[in-house]
Enzyme design. Structure first.
Site, PDB file in Angstrom:
ATOM      1  N   TYR A   1      -7.783 -12.484 -10.666  1.00 43.57           N
ATOM      2  CA  TYR A   1      -6.944 -13.641 -10.977  1.00 43.57           C
ATOM      3  C   TYR A   1      -7.401 -14.869 -10.187  1.00 43.57           C
ATOM      4  CZ  TYR A   1      -3.708 -10.434 -13.273  1.00 43.57           C
ATOM      5  OH  TYR A   1      -3.156  -9.499 -14.108  1.00 43.57           O
TER       6      TYR A   1
ATOM      7  N   VAL B   1      -7.268 -15.722  -6.013  1.00 43.00           N
ATOM      8  CA  VAL B   1      -7.311 -14.522  -5.186  1.00 43.00           C
ATOM      9  C   VAL B   1      -8.698 -14.397  -4.546  1.00 43.00           C
ATOM     10  CG1 VAL B   1      -7.158 -11.995  -5.199  1.00 43.00           C
ATOM     11  CG2 VAL B   1      -5.610 -13.365  -6.616  1.00 43.00           C
TER      12      VAL B   1
ATOM     13  N   ASP C   1       0.840  -1.186   0.000  1.00 41.84           N
ATOM     14  CA  ASP C   1       0.000   0.000   0.000  1.00 41.84           C
ATOM     15  C   ASP C   1       0.877   1.237   0.000  1.00 41.84           C
ATOM     16  OD1 ASP C   1      -2.355   1.829   0.871  1.00 41.84           O
ATOM     17  OD2 ASP C   1      -3.261  -0.151   0.844  1.00 41.84           O
TER      18      ASP C   1
ATOM     19  N   ASN D   1     -13.993  -0.202  -7.555  1.00 40.15           N
ATOM     20  CA  ASN D   1     -15.106   0.722  -7.365  1.00 40.15           C
ATOM     21  C   ASN D   1     -15.541   1.365  -8.685  1.00 40.15           C
ATOM     22  OD1 ASN D   1     -14.714   0.277  -4.577  1.00 40.15           O
ATOM     23  ND2 ASN D   1     -13.202   1.925  -4.503  1.00 40.15           N
TER      24      ASN D   1
ATOM     25  N   SER E   1     -11.382  -1.276  -1.031  1.00 35.65           N
ATOM     26  CA  SER E   1     -10.110  -1.346  -0.308  1.00 35.65           C
ATOM     27  C   SER E   1     -10.329  -1.726   1.142  1.00 35.65           C
ATOM     28  CB  SER E   1      -9.401   0.013  -0.339  1.00 35.65           C
ATOM     29  OG  SER E   1      -8.550   0.144  -1.433  1.00 35.65           O
TER      30      SER E   1
END
Length: 443
Positions: free
Chosen positions: A330, A333, A187, A318, A380
Site C-alpha cells: 500500500y 508503507v 503479531d 516470502n 518479518s
C-alpha cells in the site's frame, strides 16, 4: 565472522542439552500500563493449577465464523441504513460490530448464508456514501519461519549477531536509543519475561481472546513469532535490539493452529481492530510482520494511520521476487525485503517495485519464549530492523512525518551485494548511522 552453519550448530548444541526448552517453567507475571500495574494480563498464561479442570478453548460454535464465510463493511459512524436491515438487503446475517474510536467509522461483520459467496454478497451492497469500504474477511499469515527451536538462555547470543554491524547500528549515536517511542507490534503476542526484554513491553492487548491452551509447548508457540520480532526491535542484554529504549505495545491479533504450525494466522477484522488499538495507544511506529491479499478495510486503516502520523512498516513477503504482499504494497508503507550476511537478497523474498528497502532477514538470532533464543529467516524479521530504525529517527526528531521517515530510510541505504545490486540497482540495504546523520534535527 560466524557463518550460517556456525550459528545453527551453536544453537543445536544448546538445544541438545535442553529438550524441554519450550516448557513454561517460569511463573507468569502481570504487565501492562505502568500507571496501573497488573491491569493487563500476561499473554503467555500458565495452565490452571487450583483445580483439576483443564482450560480449553471455547467450542467452535462459540467463536466467529471462518473468515471465508464473512464480509466486512466499514461505515461512517452514525450514518446510513440500519445494520440489521442492511444485512437483510445483502442476504447475510449481522454477526458483530466493532467501534473504532481512533477513526470516524465502524465495522460490521456479516456472516454469509450457506452456498453464498462473498463476491455475490458484496455486489448486492447498495450505493451508499456512508459505506467507505467493503471486502471479504480474509486470512493473513506472518512472514518468518524459525529454522531451529528456542535455545536456553545460557547461549552467548550476542556473539552470534551479525545484523547490527552490517547496518551500522552499533551505537551510531549513543544518545539515540528510541527512548520513549511507542512501537505497536501487531503479531502473535510477546513473552516479556525474557531477560533481554525486561521492562520493554509497555502495554499488551489480546484481540484473539481464546482461553489459553493447557499444552505449554502450544502456549509458547503462540507467542514465538511476536517475541522474535520484539527482540530485534528492543532487546538489551544477551541480545541487542536496534532501539533498546523503545516502548513496545504488544497487540495479539495472530494465533497458531498447532505446535507444528510454522506460521501464525489472523483475519481482516482482527487486523483492522489492531490498527485502531495502536492509534488509540499513540503508537508512532506500527510493525506489521505479516501479509496476505489486498484488503480494502485494511488499506483504509493504513491510510488513517499514516494520516495520524504513525510510521507503518510491513514485511514484503516470502513468496518469491515477483509476488505482491499486503499491507506492504500500500502507498506510504515502508515495505521491507530480506537480505543475508553477504548483503544478498533472500531468494524467496519479494523484490518488486513496491519494496522500499532491504534489511537483514536471514539466520537472525533473536529472543524466544521462556528465556530462550531462536533463529528466524524471512521478511518479518527484516521489517523489525526497520521499525527499530524508525524509532531512532522519531526520537531524534519527534516532528518527523511518516513520509519523511520513509524517504530517509530509502535514500540513505547502502548498496546490496554484487549479485543483488546487478538485478535491483535501485534497492538499498538500510544504514542506521547514515539515516540519523541526514535527519534534520528537531528545533
Amino acid at each position: 565472522m560466524l557463518g550460517r552453519a556456525s550459528i545453527l550448530a551453536a544453537v543445536a548444541l544448546a538445544l541438545a542439552s535442553s529438550a524441554t526448552a519450550l516448557a513454561d517453567d517460569f511463573p507468569a507475571r502481570a504487565y501492562g500500563n505502568p500507571d496501573r500495574p497488573g491491569s493487563l494480563g500476561n499473554l503467555l498464561q500458565p495452565p490452571a493449577t487450583d483445580d483439576n479442570t483443564p482450560r480449553t478453548a471455547p467450542p467452535a460454535a462459540a467463536r466467529s465464523a471462518s473468515p471465508q464465510q464473512e464480509i466486512l463493511v466499514a461505515r461512517q459512524r452514525g450514518d446510513g441504513a440500519d445494520l440489521v436491515a442492511l444485512g437483510r438487503q445483502i442476504g447475510a446475517e449481522l454477526s458483530a460490530t466493532y467501534d473504532l474510536p481512533s477513526v470516524a467509522f465502524d465495522v460490521a461483520v456479516y456472516r454469509l448464508r450457506t452456498g453464498d459467496t462473498a463476491e455475490a454478497a458484496l455486489q448486492r451492497l447498495p450505493r451508499d456514501p456512508a459505506i467507505l469500504a467493503a471486502d471479504r474477511n480474509q486470512s493473513f499469515d506472518t512472514a518468518a519461519a524459525a529454522e531451529v527451536g528456542p535455545a536456553p538462555a545460557t547461549l552467548r547470543a550476542r556473539a552470534l549477531q551479525y545484523a547490527l554491524g552490517l547496518i551500522h547500528a552499533i551505537a551510531p549515536e549513543p544518545r539515540v536509543t528510541g527512548r520513549g517511542v511507542r512501537i505497536a507490534v501487531i503479531d502473535s503476542g510477546i513473552d516479556p519475561r525474557h531477560a533481554s526484554l525486561d521492562g520493554k513491553v509497555l502495554l499488551a492487548v489480546d484481540l484473539v481472546g481464546e482461553a489459553p491452551d493447557t499444552n505449554p509447548a502450544l502456549r509458547a508457540r503462540e507467542v514465538m513469532h511476536g517475541t522474535g520480532i520484539a527482540g530485534v526491535i528492543a532487546a538489551e542484554g544477551g541480545l541487542q535490539g536496534v532501539a533498546p529504549d523503545a516502548r513496545l505495545i504488544s497487540i495479539k491479533a495472530f494465533s497458531v493452529r498447532s505446535v507444528q504450525d510454522g506460521e501464525t494466522h489472523s483475519s481482516s477484522d482482527r487486523i483492522v481492530r489492531a490498527i485502531d488499538v495502536a492509534l488509540r495507544l499513540h503508537a508512532r511506529v506500527i510493525n506489521m510482520s505479516f501479509g496476505g491479499p489486498p484488503d480494502k478495510l485494511i488499506e483504509l486503516m493504513v491510510r488513517e494511520a499514516l494520516a495520524q502520523g504513525a510510521v507503518v512498516v510491513a514485511a514484503a513477503g516470502n513468496s518469491g521476487p515477483d509476488s505482491a504482499f499486503y499491507p506492504a504494497a500500500y502507498p506510504g508503507v515502508i515495505a521491507v525485503t530480506a537480505s543475508d550476511r553477504r548483503d544478498e537478497l533472500y531468494p524467496d523474498a519479494a523484490s518488486g517495485a513496491f519494496v522500499t528497502v532491504a534489511a537483514p532477514g536471514v539466520d537472525i538470532i533473536t529472543t524466544a519464549p521462556n528465556g530462550g533464543y531462536q533463529v528466524l529467516t524471512g521478511t518479518s524479521i527484516a521489517a523489525a530492523h526497520v521499525s527499530g530504525l524508525a524509532a531512532l529517527l522519531i526520537q531524534a526528531n519527534p516532528n518527523v512525518s511518516p513520509d519523511e521517515v520513509k524517504r530517509l530510510i530509502a535514500g540513505t541505504g547502502q548498496p546490496l551485494g554484487p549479485t543483488s545490486q546487478a538485478d535491483h540497482p535501485m534497492l538499498r540495504l538500510i544504514d542506521v548511522a547514515a539515516a540519523l546523520e541526514k535527519l534534520t534535527p528537531a528545533r
